[in-house]
Design a protein around this motif. Structure first.
Motif, PDB file in Angstrom:
ATOM      1  N   GLU A 140     -32.395  -4.101  -1.181  1.00 48.56           N
ATOM      2  CA  GLU A 140     -33.607  -4.468  -1.909  1.00 48.56           C
ATOM      3  C   GLU A 140     -34.858  -4.206  -1.074  1.00 48.56           C
ATOM      4  OE1 GLU A 140     -34.380  -5.734  -4.980  1.00 48.56           O
ATOM      5  OE2 GLU A 140     -32.323  -5.286  -5.586  1.00 48.56           O
ATOM      6  N   LEU A 141     -34.702  -4.320   0.241  1.00 50.34           N
ATOM      7  CA  LEU A 141     -35.824  -4.096   1.149  1.00 50.34           C
ATOM      8  C   LEU A 141     -35.948  -2.628   1.576  1.00 50.34           C
ATOM      9  CD1 LEU A 141     -35.361  -7.230   3.448  1.00 50.34           C
ATOM     10  CD2 LEU A 141     -37.101  -6.902   1.669  1.00 50.34           C
ATOM     11  N   GLY A 142     -35.069  -1.780   1.012  1.00 52.71           N
ATOM     12  CA  GLY A 142     -35.127  -0.359   1.318  1.00 52.71           C
ATOM     13  C   GLY A 142     -34.618   0.005   2.699  1.00 52.71           C
ATOM     14  N   GLU A 143     -33.731  -0.809   3.259  1.00 54.55           N
ATOM     15  CA  GLU A 143     -33.241  -0.549   4.603  1.00 54.55           C
ATOM     16  C   GLU A 143     -32.280   0.642   4.632  1.00 54.55           C
ATOM     17  OE1 GLU A 143     -33.498  -5.136   6.349  1.00 54.55           O
ATOM     18  OE2 GLU A 143     -31.550  -4.231   5.893  1.00 54.55           O
ATOM     19  N   SER A 144     -32.289   1.346   5.737  1.00 53.64           N
ATOM     20  CA  SER A 144     -31.377   2.474   5.940  1.00 53.64           C
ATOM     21  C   SER A 144     -30.010   1.946   6.342  1.00 53.64           C
ATOM     22  CB  SER A 144     -31.914   3.383   7.045  1.00 53.64           C
ATOM     23  OG  SER A 144     -31.941   2.679   8.279  1.00 53.64           O
ATOM     24  N   VAL A 145     -29.024   2.865   6.404  1.00 57.00           N
ATOM     25  CA  VAL A 145     -27.675   2.450   6.790  1.00 57.00           C
ATOM     26  C   VAL A 145     -27.660   1.839   8.189  1.00 57.00           C
ATOM     27  CG1 VAL A 145     -25.316   3.250   7.249  1.00 57.00           C
ATOM     28  CG2 VAL A 145     -26.545   4.086   5.242  1.00 57.00           C
ATOM     29  N   PRO A 146     -28.305   2.454   9.202  1.00 53.46           N
ATOM     30  CA  PRO A 146     -28.333   1.802  10.521  1.00 53.46           C
ATOM     31  C   PRO A 146     -28.983   0.418  10.481  1.00 53.46           C
ATOM     32  CG  PRO A 146     -28.964   4.100  10.723  1.00 53.46           C
ATOM     33  CD  PRO A 146     -28.909   3.799   9.247  1.00 53.46           C
ATOM     34  N   GLU A 147     -30.012   0.272   9.640  1.00 47.62           N
ATOM     35  CA  GLU A 147     -30.665  -1.035   9.529  1.00 47.62           C
ATOM     36  C   GLU A 147     -29.752  -2.056   8.852  1.00 47.62           C
ATOM     37  OE1 GLU A 147     -35.401   0.154   9.279  1.00 47.62           O
ATOM     38  OE2 GLU A 147     -34.137   0.372   7.486  1.00 47.62           O
ATOM     39  N   LEU A 148     -28.998  -1.607   7.858  1.00 44.91           N
ATOM     40  CA  LEU A 148     -28.048  -2.504   7.194  1.00 44.91           C
ATOM     41  C   LEU A 148     -26.959  -2.941   8.165  1.00 44.91           C
ATOM     42  CD1 LEU A 148     -27.574  -0.727   3.741  1.00 44.91           C
ATOM     43  CD2 LEU A 148     -28.655  -2.943   4.132  1.00 44.91           C
ATOM     44  N   THR A 149     -26.478  -1.988   8.947  1.00 46.30           N
ATOM     45  CA  THR A 149     -25.458  -2.316   9.944  1.00 46.30           C
ATOM     46  C   THR A 149     -25.989  -3.337  10.937  1.00 46.30           C
ATOM     47  OG1 THR A 149     -24.553  -0.080   9.748  1.00 46.30           O
ATOM     48  CG2 THR A 149     -23.881  -1.366  11.671  1.00 46.30           C
TER      49      THR A 149
END
Length: 268
Positions: A140-149
């Motif tokens: 929802e916050l538009g985070e990238s895969v590294p940010e999600l990890t």
């Protein structure tokens, strides 16, 4: 017997009555520790790895949950055996002496295996739901895969967040399974005594969902669930209760449910 062939209502005792407050407190703690262990195993999937997509991140987390089936602690099993056995004694006490059957240890073990599998599946599903929600917040916050990890890793390192999630989920499961083992012990004792039907009994001041159960009012074949897994119950207020944890073969209908069952004794 009251009119209609029902035995007079005997309220199902609480887990603290059938075991002890100390035993139940330990049981709840063991369930909480089990949840925490399963959660940490799942979180390990995101440690030190890079994922090409969100889908691959979710897939790896769910793979770990699915394949790293954590053994349920011995005390949890022992407590549930005692609950089931106590329920069978209560169930037999509700019947005339000449109708009482025998609940053999092999039957108790068989039912406990079903309960343990349900507990494992429920814990795994709760873990998946928690982590999916966590990933969904990041998306929802538009985070990238590294940010999600990194979000998952950071969440796992913050013991306060982990403990809060674990505590309330574990408490709900502990209450549900201890109550269900007690009630299923009663049902099995009635089956072994040759009874074929039972009735769901609603306590005073019921919630909206239990009011619907009272309205249904019909008796139930003793070997059939009141609701299958995945079915729903809708209240007059528009709220919906989905039975995604397991089929409802006996109370509780929901966490903190105070319902009980009556055996139906018929004479030809």
């Amino acid at each position: 017997l009251d009119s209609g062939g029902y035995t007079k209502m005997q309220q199902t005792p609480s887990p603290a009555v059938t075991t002890s407050a100390t035993a139940y407190a330990r049981f709840e703690k063991e369930v909480r520790d089990y949840f925490r262990l399963v959660m940490k195993e799942a979180l390990s999937a995101a440690q030190g790895q890079q994922f090409p997509s969100t889908q691959s991140l979710v897939a790896e987390v769910e793979r770990v949950i699915r394949h790293n089936r954590v053994n349920v602690p011995v005390y949890i099993r022992e407590f549930l055996v005692r609950q089931f056995a106590a329920g069978s004694v209560i169930g037999l006490s509700q019947l005339p002496a000449n109708l009482r059957g025998t609940v053999f240890p092999s039957l108790i073990e068989e039912q406990i295996e079903t309960t343990i599998t349900r507990l494992q599946n429920g814990t795994a599903n709760a873990t998946k739901t928690t982590l999916r929600s966590l990933i969904g917040d990041g998306l929802e916050l538009g985070e990238s895969v590294p940010e999600l990890t990194a979000r998952i890793q950071d969440w796992g390192r913050r013991n306060g967040d982990l403990d809060r999630q674990v505590k309330w989920r574990a408490r709900r499961v502990a209450r549900t399974e201890s109550s269900r083992a007690l009630n299923e012990g009663q049902v099995e004792s009635w089956k072994e005594s040759g009874l074929t039907r039972m009735k769901w009994v609603v306590a005073p001041n019921p919630c909206d969902f239990c009011k619907m159960m009272r309205r249904k009012g019909e008796t139930q074949p003793i070997d059939q669930p009141f609701f299958g897994q995945g079915e729903t119950l809708k209240s007059d207020t528009g709220s919906t209760l989905t039975f995604d944890y397991a089929a409802v073969k006996s109370p509780p209908l929901h966490p903190n449910c105070r319902r009980t069952l009556k055996p139906i004794i018929s004479f030809k």
